[in-house]
Write a protein that holds these residues in place. Structure first.
Motif, PDB file in Angstrom:
ATOM      1  N   GLN A 299       0.830  -1.203   0.000  1.00  0.00           N
ATOM      2  CA  GLN A 299       0.000   0.000   0.000  1.00  0.00           C
ATOM      3  C   GLN A 299       0.864   1.253   0.000  1.00  0.00           C
ATOM      4  O   GLN A 299       0.552   2.237  -0.684  1.00  0.00           O
ATOM      5  CB  GLN A 299      -0.934  -0.015   1.216  1.00  0.00           C
ATOM      6  CG  GLN A 299      -2.017  -1.085   1.145  1.00  0.00           C
ATOM      7  CD  GLN A 299      -2.830  -1.177   2.426  1.00  0.00           C
ATOM      8  OE1 GLN A 299      -2.333  -0.868   3.518  1.00  0.00           O
ATOM      9  NE2 GLN A 299      -4.076  -1.605   2.311  1.00  0.00           N
ATOM     10  N   SER A 302       2.115   1.935  -3.386  1.00  0.00           N
ATOM     11  CA  SER A 302       1.016   2.442  -4.214  1.00  0.00           C
ATOM     12  C   SER A 302       0.752   3.924  -3.941  1.00  0.00           C
ATOM     13  O   SER A 302       0.430   4.678  -4.864  1.00  0.00           O
ATOM     14  CB  SER A 302      -0.252   1.611  -3.967  1.00  0.00           C
ATOM     15  OG  SER A 302      -0.041   0.253  -4.297  1.00  0.00           O
ATOM     16  N   TYR A 303       0.871   4.336  -2.691  1.00  0.00           N
ATOM     17  CA  TYR A 303       0.705   5.760  -2.358  1.00  0.00           C
ATOM     18  C   TYR A 303       1.953   6.571  -2.696  1.00  0.00           C
ATOM     19  O   TYR A 303       1.880   7.802  -2.850  1.00  0.00           O
ATOM     20  CB  TYR A 303       0.400   5.925  -0.871  1.00  0.00           C
ATOM     21  CG  TYR A 303      -1.041   5.689  -0.493  1.00  0.00           C
ATOM     22  CD1 TYR A 303      -2.058   6.499  -0.985  1.00  0.00           C
ATOM     23  CD2 TYR A 303      -1.377   4.647   0.379  1.00  0.00           C
ATOM     24  CE1 TYR A 303      -3.384   6.270  -0.624  1.00  0.00           C
ATOM     25  CE2 TYR A 303      -2.703   4.418   0.748  1.00  0.00           C
ATOM     26  CZ  TYR A 303      -3.698   5.231   0.235  1.00  0.00           C
ATOM     27  OH  TYR A 303      -5.023   5.014   0.586  1.00  0.00           O
ATOM     28  N   TYR A 339      -5.611   4.772  -5.819  1.00  0.00           N
ATOM     29  CA  TYR A 339      -4.500   5.410  -5.116  1.00  0.00           C
ATOM     30  C   TYR A 339      -4.124   6.706  -5.818  1.00  0.00           C
ATOM     31  O   TYR A 339      -4.162   6.808  -7.047  1.00  0.00           O
ATOM     32  CB  TYR A 339      -3.283   4.484  -5.091  1.00  0.00           C
ATOM     33  CG  TYR A 339      -3.452   3.311  -4.166  1.00  0.00           C
ATOM     34  CD1 TYR A 339      -3.146   3.419  -2.813  1.00  0.00           C
ATOM     35  CD2 TYR A 339      -3.919   2.091  -4.642  1.00  0.00           C
ATOM     36  CE1 TYR A 339      -3.314   2.350  -1.952  1.00  0.00           C
ATOM     37  CE2 TYR A 339      -4.088   1.004  -3.800  1.00  0.00           C
ATOM     38  CZ  TYR A 339      -3.794   1.132  -2.449  1.00  0.00           C
ATOM     39  OH  TYR A 339      -3.959   0.067  -1.601  1.00  0.00           O
ATOM     40  N   GLN A 487      -7.563  -2.608  -2.354  1.00  0.00           N
ATOM     41  CA  GLN A 487      -7.271  -2.665  -0.917  1.00  0.00           C
ATOM     42  C   GLN A 487      -6.057  -3.551  -0.641  1.00  0.00           C
ATOM     43  O   GLN A 487      -5.189  -3.217   0.166  1.00  0.00           O
ATOM     44  CB  GLN A 487      -8.500  -3.192  -0.166  1.00  0.00           C
ATOM     45  CG  GLN A 487      -8.471  -2.951   1.333  1.00  0.00           C
ATOM     46  CD  GLN A 487      -7.607  -3.978   2.086  1.00  0.00           C
ATOM     47  OE1 GLN A 487      -7.534  -5.138   1.708  1.00  0.00           O
ATOM     48  NE2 GLN A 487      -6.949  -3.528   3.163  1.00  0.00           N
ATOM     49  N   ALA A 489      -3.683  -4.425  -2.899  1.00  0.00           N
ATOM     50  CA  ALA A 489      -2.539  -3.831  -3.604  1.00  0.00           C
ATOM     51  C   ALA A 489      -1.490  -4.830  -4.103  1.00  0.00           C
ATOM     52  O   ALA A 489      -0.284  -4.613  -3.920  1.00  0.00           O
ATOM     53  CB  ALA A 489      -1.876  -2.763  -2.726  1.00  0.00           C
ATOM     54  N   THR A 492       0.022  -2.282  -8.865  1.00  0.00           N
ATOM     55  CA  THR A 492      -0.226  -0.845  -8.953  1.00  0.00           C
ATOM     56  C   THR A 492      -0.523  -0.508 -10.406  1.00  0.00           C
ATOM     57  O   THR A 492       0.183  -0.946 -11.319  1.00  0.00           O
ATOM     58  CB  THR A 492       0.972  -0.031  -8.422  1.00  0.00           C
ATOM     59  OG1 THR A 492       0.704   1.352  -8.571  1.00  0.00           O
ATOM     60  CG2 THR A 492       2.260  -0.376  -9.128  1.00  0.00           C
TER      61      THR A 492
END
Length: 530
Positions: A299, A302-303, A339, A487, A489, A492
């Motif tokens: 995650q 991804s962010y 994202y 959710q 991930a 990506t």
């Protein structure tokens, strides 16, 4: 490539595959009879990477095979439905379990045999038995009958959109299973032969060379050869964007599959050259190794990617993704919890996993396809944005066969943390992304996130049948699955491709069909002279 399609171009010569181009021969084409005779397709990577067998080929060979082989139906991007090709009509029973196709009369294979329902049946049954490439498209088929010379009847285990599946860009080809006689058909084909019904048949194959594949007109093609048509199609491997631009400017190639956006734009207004920019169903993905990267780390990655920066750098060659399904396909939604670039949230997630700013660095490996300038740009930007989070990304460009071989190796030590590749549907439906990239695999093939989710597997196994019987419910399930993927991930979604083609003004009739990515159906072109 199928996923490479990769599968795209970094200038320079970094693989043996491109040695001929790098030796300086790229700007001198062999003698051509005239522009009206030869269509030259400039590609950035090898053509027949995955073998010559139409049952199992699942990579860049699509650009050549689609001119040699044909399917029962073909997707029409104007009507957004399938139309006739080797089948002239079809029907299904009320319960959706029986499909009957009427085949076209007077169709000859390049081997000289006349196509019959029995031969078509044998081809599909062989493809199912080999279970390679995209053979899953026939997964609903229980049995096939050929009650007449031109009648093909499919009996299904469960309802499925067989007319759409029969239009697939892989493993749906009808071919002559007796082409090799008593010999092994795959071996016979892999010598650079074909057994299709298409307008062109293979003339030469120079493995690993610049002028790799040459196809010539098949005289007994059922469509006939009246009117203007190209009589020869050449696939030329040019790894340098700069060289590709020179070749299209000078008229030595008819069509360039891709070049970097800046160079492509520089051709605007060049005499004899026209540019085409068209939306696609192809997207660039980063598969995150779920075996070694925890959920918070996946995650955080991804962010931690600057998606807007990537889109800006591509200068029109890409558009933002919304979920894994591109716009224009069933199952695409704009209301998904996608994202966005959020370094603070990424840092927080990394801190929870013991990494991030002020903590120990996280070291990751990323592989992308050698010869693809767009992938190179994206890899560089990912490395840069994650570096701000104390994440060190080692980027490696590999020839597609090498990249894929490492990714699907039985040895986990060979695996990467981020596997960058393109994907597109095998037919006009999003099922291909889910069944290939996200369903549990005992031995890695295209699920190069190594991700396993039994609940998602169950949903994947029933979504196509649900789409066939209750479209709204099937579409809703695609939404549910995408929310789960976002959710969790494992992948990506970096961007969706816009095709940016450069081509000669010496022909008309090109129709970009997103169901057959980067395929030029040369028979449909009308050469006019430059």
């Amino acid at each position: 490539m199928k996923a490479q399609r990769a599968w795209l171009t970094a200038s320079g010569c970094a693989a043996a595959l491109f040695l001929a181009a790098c030796a300086g021969s790229s700007t001198s084409a062999p003698p051509q009879k005239s522009a009206n005779q030869v269509f030259t397709y400039d590609t950035y990577t090898g053509v027949m990477i995955d073998g010559w067998d139409p049952a199992t080929e699942y990579s860049n060979g699509i650009i050549a095979m689609s001119n040699m082989y044909e399917t029962l139906t073909r997707f029409n991007p104007v009507t957004h439905s399938v139309g006739p090709l080797l089948a002239t009509s079809w029907s299904k029973s009320p319960n959706g379990l029986t499909w009957t196709f009427q085949l076209r009369h007077g169709v000859y294979f390049h081997t000289g045999r006349l196509m019959t329902a029995q031969i078509a049946k044998a081809a599909i049954e062989r493809t199912i038995k080999l279970n390679g490439g995209a053979a899953y498209i026939w997964g609903a088929v229980k049995a096939i009958d050929a009650p007449g010379p031109s009648t093909l009847v499919f009996h299904l285990k469960y309802p499925s959109p067989l007319d759409l599946e029969a239009s697939a860009d892989y493993s749906a080809y009808i071919y002559d299973t007796q082409a090799a006689g008593s010999g092994n058909l795959t071996t016979w084909l892999n010598a650079g032969r074909d057994a299709g019904t298409g307008p062109y048949t293979v003339q030469t194959w120079n493995k690993g060379q610049e002028f790799e594949v040459t196809e010539t007109a098949f005289g007994k093609y059922w469509g006939g050869w009246s009117g203007p048509h190209y009589k020869k199609v050449v696939f030329r491997v040019v790894s340098s964007d700069t060289t590709a631009a020179q070749l299209v400017r000078s008229g030595q190639v008819s069509f360039v599959e891709q070049m970097n956006p800046s160079l492509w734009k520089s051709l605007q207004g060049t005499p004899g050259v026209r540019l085409v920019n068209s939306p696609s169903w192809q997207n660039l993905l980063g598969q995150l190794n779920a075996k070694v990267l925890s959920l918070p780390v996946r995650q955080a990655i991804s962010y931690g990617i600057d998606y807007k920066g990537i889109i800006a750098a591509l200068q029109g060659a890409g558009v933002p993704s919304s979920g894994i399904v591109p716009a224009g396909l069933l199952g695409h939604f704009t209301n998904l919890p996608n994202y966005s670039y959020d370094p603070a949230k990424a840092a927080q997630l990394l801190q929870s996993a013991g990494y991030g700013p002020g903590k120990k660095p996280l070291n990751l490996s990323l592989t992308y396809t050698q010869g693809d300038t767009n992938e190179q740009v994206v890899a560089t930007l990912i490395k840069s944005s994650l570096a701000k989070l104390n994440v060190n990304v080692t980027v490696q460009s590999l020839a597609w066969p090498t990249q894929w071989a490492r990714g699907k190796s039985a040895s986990a030590a060979q695996h990467q943390d981020i596997f960058m590749e393109y994907w597109w549907p095998d037919y006009a439906d999003p099922y291909s992304w889910f069944v290939n990239l996200l369903q549990t695999e005992k031995q890695p093939y295209f699920n190069l996130s190594y991700y396993s989710n039994p609940a998602l597997d169950s949903q994947i196994n029933r979504v196509e049948s649900l789409v066939a019987t209750n479209r709204a419910a099937g579409v809703n399930l695609y939404h549910t699955m995408q929310v789960e993927i976002l959710q969790q991930a494992p992948i990506t979604f970096l961007y969706n491709d816009n095709y940016q083609y450069a081509m000669s003004t010496g022909f008309s009739g090109l129709q970009v069909n997103p169901a057959y990515p980067n395929v030029v159906f040369a028979y449909n072109l009308k050469p006019t002279g430059a």
